[in-house]
Design an enzyme around this catalytic site. Structure first.
Site, mmCIF file in Angstrom:
data_model
loop_
_atom_site.group_PDB
_atom_site.id
_atom_site.type_symbol
_atom_site.label_atom_id
_atom_site.label_comp_id
_atom_site.label_asym_id
_atom_site.label_seq_id
_atom_site.Cartn_x
_atom_site.Cartn_y
_atom_site.Cartn_z
ATOM 1 N N GLU A 221 46.057 42.988 36.630
ATOM 2 C CA GLU A 221 45.260 41.822 37.011
ATOM 3 C C GLU A 221 45.232 40.755 35.929
ATOM 4 O O GLU A 221 45.289 39.553 36.229
ATOM 5 C CB GLU A 221 43.831 42.261 37.347
ATOM 6 C CG GLU A 221 42.989 41.189 38.036
ATOM 7 C CD GLU A 221 42.307 40.216 37.079
ATOM 8 O OE1 GLU A 221 41.825 39.160 37.547
ATOM 9 O OE2 GLU A 221 42.261 40.509 35.865
ATOM 10 N N ASP A 242 34.994 42.191 40.453
ATOM 11 C CA ASP A 242 35.337 41.735 39.107
ATOM 12 C C ASP A 242 34.090 41.061 38.532
ATOM 13 O O ASP A 242 33.083 40.901 39.213
ATOM 14 C CB ASP A 242 36.522 40.767 39.167
ATOM 15 C CG ASP A 242 37.375 40.794 37.907
ATOM 16 O OD1 ASP A 242 36.813 41.071 36.833
ATOM 17 O OD2 ASP A 242 38.581 40.527 37.995
ATOM 18 N N HIS A 322 35.913 37.570 27.964
ATOM 19 C CA HIS A 322 37.104 37.537 27.108
ATOM 20 C C HIS A 322 36.762 37.451 25.625
ATOM 21 O O HIS A 322 37.593 37.063 24.805
ATOM 22 C CB HIS A 322 38.070 36.422 27.526
ATOM 23 C CG HIS A 322 38.823 36.733 28.771
ATOM 24 N ND1 HIS A 322 39.974 36.069 29.132
ATOM 25 C CD2 HIS A 322 38.607 37.648 29.744
ATOM 26 C CE1 HIS A 322 40.427 36.556 30.277
ATOM 27 N NE2 HIS A 322 39.601 37.518 30.669
#
Length: 346
Positions: A221, A242, A322
């Protein structure tokens, strides 16, 4: 919500402890297989290494598929420098500044692992002063310092470290007394733990859903093609599980399930979103609707590959995506609740 949060947390801690940057996911997939084997749940393995778990429903022609991705961000060795440091390139969309000073592990092709630390090429203010402070945190300005007595490229090569070896960044997982979960790679391992719990819940309670329901654990992904292939052919609704992304001017929350209306790949199916929202309202599930301007999902990959499916995107809210991320168990539980309630809807 009558769900066992300790089971979810324990599963999440284990999943987070298994390094799985994109392309290096065999170990975490094997862990999931072992868990499914314990429950005698049948699964299929895709050519790209993902898993598909199916629960036969009363209607097998109209199927629903939920996805969660086990692959995470990471890095690879780009070159070995003359001084024995390693240059690196990220896998996925890291903010490189978040990697400075992080411990990591280099995985070689021969199965030997080496520890190290990611630093900038000017790591000391006592040497470089403002040049160290102002250095742009980009891949070309960062390197891995091995925890080995190496002083040259030749020294490193004797360790069988080579270009293309995976660099796995430590997760630094912490769970507080107030049930905040802080770690790298809650994107998307928080969702993986939620989906695995749903699978266990359906199995333990012998639930036969109205429609055949599939769970797709994808492996690519983070680089854009996770669920582009191998979707069960009768899938009519594809729901990516997600992370939601709380933050500046966003509506998402770490204490609710997040439902995405639109991301950079375009809007998700309107009627499917409405159905998900109505289930939340009906069952008092805390939820937030949001739009993510720099985001795509396994559902995006499925649409780009030409699958004729209705799509949705839901998941727990994950702060500082992230980077070094954070969520709360309430958000994962809300995602679990929505998935289970949705599966039982005709």
């Amino acid at each position: 919500m009558n769900y066992d949060k300790n089971t979810i947390i324990d599963s999440l801690k284990t999943i987070l402890s298994i390094p799985s940057p994109t392309g290096y996911t065999e170990s975490v997939i094997q862990y999931l297989k072992n868990e499914l084997n314990k429950m005698n749940i049948f699964y299929k393995t895709t050519n790209k290494g993902g898993l598909i778990i199916s629960f036969l429903g009363k209607n097998d022609d109209y199927q629903r598929t939920f996805s969660a991705h086990v692959d995470t961000l990471g890095a690879m060795v780009k070159s070995i420098k003359a001084n024995g440091a390693l240059s690196l390139l990220p896998i996925g969309g890291y903010m490189m500044s978040t990697l400075e000073g992080e411990n990591c592990t280099i995985e070689t092709l021969n199965g030997v692992s080496y520890s190290g630390t990611i630093q900038t090429t000017k790591p000391s203010v006592h040497i470089s002063g403002d040049d160290a402070r102002n250095l742009k945190r980009t891949a070309e300005n960062m390197e891995v310092i091995l925890d080995e007595k190496v002083f040259s490229k030749a020294d490193v090569e004797t360790l069988d470290i080579d270009v293309g070896d995976y660099i796995c960044i430590d997760t630094e997982t912490t769970i507080t007394q107030k049930e905040f979960i802080k770690s790298r790679y809650l994107d998307d391992k928080a969702s993986v733990s939620a989906v695995m719990y749903v699978i266990k819940y359906l199995h333990d309670n012998n639930i036969k859903p109205p429609c055949t329901t599939n769970f797709y654990m994808s492996t690519y992904e983070e680089v854009g093609h996770g669920a582009s292939a191998a979707i069960p052919p009768n899938t009519k609704e594809f729901i990516a599980v997600d992370m939601g992304t709380p933050g500046c001017e966003q509506n998402s929350s770490e204490y609710a399930v997040c439902i995405c209306a639109k991301d950079s790949s375009g809007p998700y199916d309107y009627n499917l979103r409405k159905k998900l929202v109505n289930i939340c309202k009906k069952n008092n599930i805390p939820y937030k609707i949001d739009i993510y301007p720099h985001y795509s999902s396994d559902a995006s990959a499925a649409l780009s590959a030409g699958w004729d499916v209705k799509t949705a995107l839901i998941g727990p809210g994950v702060f500082a995506s992230h980077g070094y991320e954070r969520t709360h168990i309430d958000s994962i539980l809300a995602a679990v609740d929505l998935i289970i309630k949705y599966i039982n809807e005709a």
